[in-house]
Write an enzyme that holds these catalytic residues in place. Structure first.
Site, PDB file in Angstrom:
ATOM      1  N   SER A   1      -1.306  -4.026   9.968  1.00  0.00           N
ATOM      2  CA  SER A   1      -1.166  -4.494   9.174  1.00  0.00           C
ATOM      3  C   SER A   1       0.279  -5.495   9.247  1.00  0.00           C
ATOM      4  O   SER A   1       1.222  -4.811   9.914  1.00  0.00           O
ATOM      5  CB  SER A   1      -0.980  -4.068   7.686  1.00  0.00           C
ATOM      6  OG  SER A   1      -2.051  -3.155   7.405  1.00  0.00           O
TER       7      SER A   1
ATOM      8  N   ARG B   1       2.301 -12.213  -0.618  1.00  0.00           N
ATOM      9  CA  ARG B   1       0.962 -12.571  -0.069  1.00  0.00           C
ATOM     10  C   ARG B   1       0.264 -13.583  -0.708  1.00  0.00           C
ATOM     11  O   ARG B   1       0.590 -14.363  -1.636  1.00  0.00           O
ATOM     12  CB  ARG B   1      -0.180 -11.365  -0.361  1.00  0.00           C
ATOM     13  CG  ARG B   1       0.355 -10.031   0.088  1.00  0.00           C
ATOM     14  CD  ARG B   1      -0.562  -9.923   1.487  1.00  0.00           C
ATOM     15  NE  ARG B   1       0.097  -8.615   2.159  1.00  0.00           N
ATOM     16  CZ  ARG B   1      -0.508  -8.359   3.234  1.00  0.00           C
ATOM     17  NH1 ARG B   1      -1.608  -8.746   3.929  1.00  0.00           N
ATOM     18  NH2 ARG B   1       0.062  -7.199   4.065  1.00  0.00           N
TER      19      ARG B   1
ATOM     20  N   LYS C   1      -9.741  -2.803   1.678  1.00  0.00           N
ATOM     21  CA  LYS C   1      -9.325  -1.444   2.490  1.00  0.00           C
ATOM     22  C   LYS C   1     -10.136  -0.223   2.003  1.00  0.00           C
ATOM     23  O   LYS C   1     -10.450   0.763   2.919  1.00  0.00           O
ATOM     24  CB  LYS C   1      -7.920  -1.315   2.651  1.00  0.00           C
ATOM     25  CG  LYS C   1      -7.188  -2.323   3.210  1.00  0.00           C
ATOM     26  CD  LYS C   1      -7.392  -2.588   4.486  1.00  0.00           C
ATOM     27  CE  LYS C   1      -6.824  -3.959   5.286  1.00  0.00           C
ATOM     28  NZ  LYS C   1      -5.645  -4.420   5.395  1.00  0.00           N
TER      29      LYS C   1
ATOM     30  N   ASP D   1      -9.272  -9.676   9.102  1.00  0.00           N
ATOM     31  CA  ASP D   1      -8.727  -8.490   8.755  1.00  0.00           C
ATOM     32  C   ASP D   1      -9.704  -7.401   8.808  1.00  0.00           C
ATOM     33  O   ASP D   1      -9.164  -6.455   9.298  1.00  0.00           O
ATOM     34  CB  ASP D   1      -8.252  -8.545   7.268  1.00  0.00           C
ATOM     35  CG  ASP D   1      -7.483  -7.281   6.828  1.00  0.00           C
ATOM     36  OD1 ASP D   1      -6.679  -7.083   7.715  1.00  0.00           O
ATOM     37  OD2 ASP D   1      -7.735  -6.659   5.807  1.00  0.00           O
TER      38      ASP D   1
ATOM     39  N   ARG E   1       0.713  -1.183  -0.015  1.00  0.00           N
ATOM     40  CA  ARG E   1       0.162   0.101  -0.036  1.00  0.00           C
ATOM     41  C   ARG E   1       0.860   1.292  -0.071  1.00  0.00           C
ATOM     42  O   ARG E   1       1.945   1.320   0.743  1.00  0.00           O
ATOM     43  CB  ARG E   1      -0.888   0.118   1.056  1.00  0.00           C
ATOM     44  CG  ARG E   1      -2.238  -0.931   1.156  1.00  0.00           C
ATOM     45  CD  ARG E   1      -3.026  -0.951   2.216  1.00  0.00           C
ATOM     46  NE  ARG E   1      -2.260  -1.388   3.413  1.00  0.00           N
ATOM     47  CZ  ARG E   1      -2.006  -0.659   4.428  1.00  0.00           C
ATOM     48  NH1 ARG E   1      -1.897   0.853   4.402  1.00  0.00           N
ATOM     49  NH2 ARG E   1      -1.259  -1.232   5.520  1.00  0.00           N
TER      50      ARG E   1
ATOM     51  N   HIS F   1     -10.747  -2.619  11.783  1.00  0.00           N
ATOM     52  CA  HIS F   1      -9.426  -3.378  11.017  1.00  0.00           C
ATOM     53  C   HIS F   1      -9.340  -4.418  12.070  1.00  0.00           C
ATOM     54  O   HIS F   1      -8.257  -4.449  12.669  1.00  0.00           O
ATOM     55  CB  HIS F   1      -8.092  -2.552  10.901  1.00  0.00           C
ATOM     56  CG  HIS F   1      -7.056  -3.022  10.118  1.00  0.00           C
ATOM     57  ND1 HIS F   1      -5.791  -2.445  10.327  1.00  0.00           N
ATOM     58  CD2 HIS F   1      -7.075  -3.996   9.273  1.00  0.00           C
ATOM     59  CE1 HIS F   1      -5.177  -3.228   9.500  1.00  0.00           C
ATOM     60  NE2 HIS F   1      -5.597  -4.109   8.748  1.00  0.00           N
TER      61      HIS F   1
ATOM     62  N   TYR G   1      -1.130  -3.608  -7.203  1.00  0.00           N
ATOM     63  CA  TYR G   1      -0.821  -4.426  -5.816  1.00  0.00           C
ATOM     64  C   TYR G   1      -2.313  -4.632  -5.065  1.00  0.00           C
ATOM     65  O   TYR G   1      -2.917  -3.353  -4.760  1.00  0.00           O
ATOM     66  CB  TYR G   1       0.245  -3.776  -4.984  1.00  0.00           C
ATOM     67  CG  TYR G   1       0.237  -4.313  -3.572  1.00  0.00           C
ATOM     68  CD1 TYR G   1       0.588  -5.596  -3.361  1.00  0.00           C
ATOM     69  CD2 TYR G   1      -0.442  -3.595  -2.486  1.00  0.00           C
ATOM     70  CE1 TYR G   1       0.520  -6.026  -1.910  1.00  0.00           C
ATOM     71  CE2 TYR G   1      -0.493  -4.192  -1.350  1.00  0.00           C
ATOM     72  CZ  TYR G   1       0.020  -5.233  -0.932  1.00  0.00           C
ATOM     73  OH  TYR G   1      -0.072  -5.929   0.286  1.00  0.00           O
TER      74      TYR G   1
ATOM     75  N   CYS H   1       0.940  -7.817  11.642  1.00  0.00           N
ATOM     76  CA  CYS H   1       1.321  -7.973  13.012  1.00  0.00           C
ATOM     77  C   CYS H   1       0.748  -9.148  13.663  1.00  0.00           C
ATOM     78  O   CYS H   1       0.438  -9.233  14.829  1.00  0.00           O
ATOM     79  CB  CYS H   1       0.738  -6.599  13.694  1.00  0.00           C
ATOM     80  SG  CYS H   1       1.804  -5.240  13.556  1.00  0.00           S
TER      81      CYS H   1
END
Ligand code: SAT
Ligand code: MN
Length: 588
Positions: free
Chosen positions: A248, A371, A206, A277, A69, A226, A197, A250
């Protein structure tokens, strides 16, 4: 596929802007998906992996300048700059549209524009909202098919007149200097140009489910957060649900799919994953908060995912998955990433597309933000409530950042408003999920800094206001799995052992266990964290449960600066009160 005039008009306008050679409507059928996969393989956009070992799995590599991002190019377009607030980049809607349109004009010439009707949430649920994304990327189509509920049923749900979230995506030239992800909350519109991406182009995620949805949630009286959602099944068969916000990369996916330690499994504990998420949360008729995961898949960080850290996620990626920016093992045409196992392939291609030998190379083979896009249904521990239209009731909300020091393993807020304060003061070290430096401590309130679609102070106020509507609120906690010792070593084992902390949290919700009142809130007595079967010293546990008043006094000063100089006005009075209490407690 539809008579909805607004949908038809949006598609017409997008065609007029980008002038594609063809328009293809995505109906969600297997036949269409197969044809798109084959086409993407023929152009090299996707690489077909070993279909015996990884059925229906594909690999994609983004451009090397397009791997995460881009927060500096993610914009909230509202008429007044002050309404976007200090955590967002702002442009006026006029300028935002003009900029994106100039960049996108004619950029689909000779290409196909795909029209993706999708739903965030189960179609027909009170929570669900429909989006239409137009894109010139098959990769985006196939990812959206995994991450959301795609197909004609979404158009049917809209009927002739229903409203939807408009998403326009054009890859353009993948030019960093002209990359923009712009949000127009007042128009329910998103425009994304010059990226391929996931976080920038899967517009349901998002962009819609957090930035636009947070704006809608404030207007309509609900919350878009989130947060992962998990269920804990206790030995007596009862289930309790928890939502947890972490920045993000974590460990949300790992916590959401946690496998409890053996002693807990033997006793009968199980974790069920509802989401990893995003949570959309409403007040139920019973005065509790009810949460759904609006997504349909996992867009998880690959590096570090392995048989030990997250066997459920790994299992979820064994079929129907799209891998992005991982290593391709040429010996068996499978995938690899750092932290998968200790046997990196020697005959391989790295995420940049270069030959790579994992035994001799001194560069990483997979991008740190590589990812997997995996269907939620693949996950062995997916909750039976995954498709529930009403969602699950929340017993607890957990906040957590990556903090080497200061923040203890776990503490509980005194009440809802203090819990909002605890979320508002979250700081965390940055990760590879966004471009920029990694490991830098920054404020990330509620793990929503990059995702609040309006002014952060108003967002805090919305949390306070929600509290007034909930007669039976969840208890609010903060955790920190990332405390470090003097040599940088992690002091808590994390992963499955986080169950030990979850258990304490649920015991607190049930009023089953006492706690120590400290300057920052309630902290466990070490004896109440069940360490059965874990070779772990009680002294270390004590050390990461300790609340250092000097450090917290300094933290309180720092927060005062953040509130005063960054967020400035619009901080709810309740949060200033909590800050004053914290300062007073640290002096006492
Ligand atoms: O790249 S995404 O925004 O989709 C994932 C994340 O950063 O949380
Ligand atoms: Mn995320």
């Amino acid at each position: 596929m539809t008579n909805n005039k607004k949908v038809l008009q949006f598609v017409e306008e997008s065609v007029a802007l980008a002038t594609p050679a063809n328009v293809v409507w995505i109906d969600g059928s297997q036949q269409q998906i197969d044809a798109l996969r084959a086409e993407a393989v023929s152009t090299g956009e996707l690489i077909k992996l070993n279909q015996e070992l990884l059925p229906d799995c594909y690999l994609h590599r983004t451009a090397v300048n397009d791997v995460a991002r881009v927060e500096a190019r993610t914009v909230i377009c509202l008429p007044k700059e002050e309404d976007a607030g200090p955590t967002n980049i702002w442009k006026s809607p006029e300028e935002g549209y003009k900029t994106c349109r100039e960049i996108a004009r004619g950029k689909m010439a000779g290409k196909t524009m795909y029209v993706i009707p999708y739903s965030m949430g189960v179609v027909g649920s009170e929570f669900s909202k429909i989006g239409i994304e137009v894109t010139d990327s098959i990769y985006v189509v196939l990812n959206m098919v995994i991450m959301t509920r795609v197909g004609k049923m979404c158009l049917d749900a809209l009927g002739e007149d229903g409203d939807f979230i408009k998403g326009f995506h054009a890859k353009c030239d993948i030019d960093e200097e002209n990359r923009w992800i712009m949000h127009f909350p007042q128009d329910n519109t998103i425009m994304s140009v010059n990226s391929g991406y996931g976080g920038n182009v899967l517009l349901g995620k998002k962009c819609f489910a957090l930035r636009i949805a947070s704006y809608l949630g404030r207007e309509e009286g609900w919350m878009a957060e989130h947060m992962l959602i998990l269920g804990v099944k206790a030995p007596d068969g009862t289930k309790k649900y928890v939502a947890a916000a972490f920045p993000s990369a974590c460990g949300k996916t790992n916590l959401a799919m946690l496998i409890p330690p053996k002693s807990f499994r033997d006793a009968g504990y199980e974790i069920e994953c509802v989401g990893d998420d995003i949570a959309w949360i409403r007040v139920g008729e019973d005065g509790r908060l009810w949460a759904v995961n609006p997504e349909n898949g996992f867009f998880g960080v690959a590096p570090g995912t392995n048989e030990k850290s997250n066997p459920n996620a790994l299992a979820a990626t064994r079929k129907g998955t799209i891998f992005t920016n991982v290593v391709q093992n040429l010996d068996n045409n499978t995938v690899w990433w750092e932290g998968l196992d200790k046997n990196p392939p020697e005959n391989a291609i790295d995420w940049k597309g270069n030959p790579w030998n994992g035994k001799t190379s001194d560069v990483k083979g997979a991008h740190p933000n590589s990812r997997f896009t995996a269907p939620a249904k693949n996950c062995p521990c997916v909750s039976p409530e995954f498709d529930s239209k009403t969602g699950v009731p929340l017993s607890a909300i957990i906040f957590g950042g990556r903090r080497a020091t200061t923040t203890p393993l776990v503490y509980q807020s005194r009440d809802w408003n203090h819990g909002v304060f605890v979320g508002s003061i979250m700081s965390s070290e940055t990760t590879a999920a966004a471009t920029g430096a990694v490991g830098v401590l920054r404020h990330d309130p509620m793990a929503m800094k990059p995702f609040i679609g309006y002014h952060v102070g108003d967002y805090f106020q919305h949390w306070i206001d929600m509290g007034k509507k909930i007669s039976n609120p969840p208890k609010i906690f903060n955790v920190n799995w990332f405390r470090q010792g003097p040599n940088g070593e992690f002091l808590w084992p994390g992963f499955g052992d986080n169950m030990r902390v979850l258990k304490w949290i649920l015991d607190r919700c049930d009023g089953k266990v006492e706690a120590r009142e400290t300057a920052i809130g309630y902290v466990p007595y070490a004896k109440d964290i069940d360490l059965t079967g874990l070779d772990y010293s009680v002294d270390t546990l004590e050390s990461i449960l300790a609340v250092d008043k000097e450090r917290w006094a300094a933290e309180a000063e720092e927060i005062t600066g953040y509130y005063t100089n960054t967020i400035k006005d619009r901080i709810p009075a309740e949060l200033w009160e909590s800050l004053e209490t914290l300062k007073k407690n640290c002096k006492a």
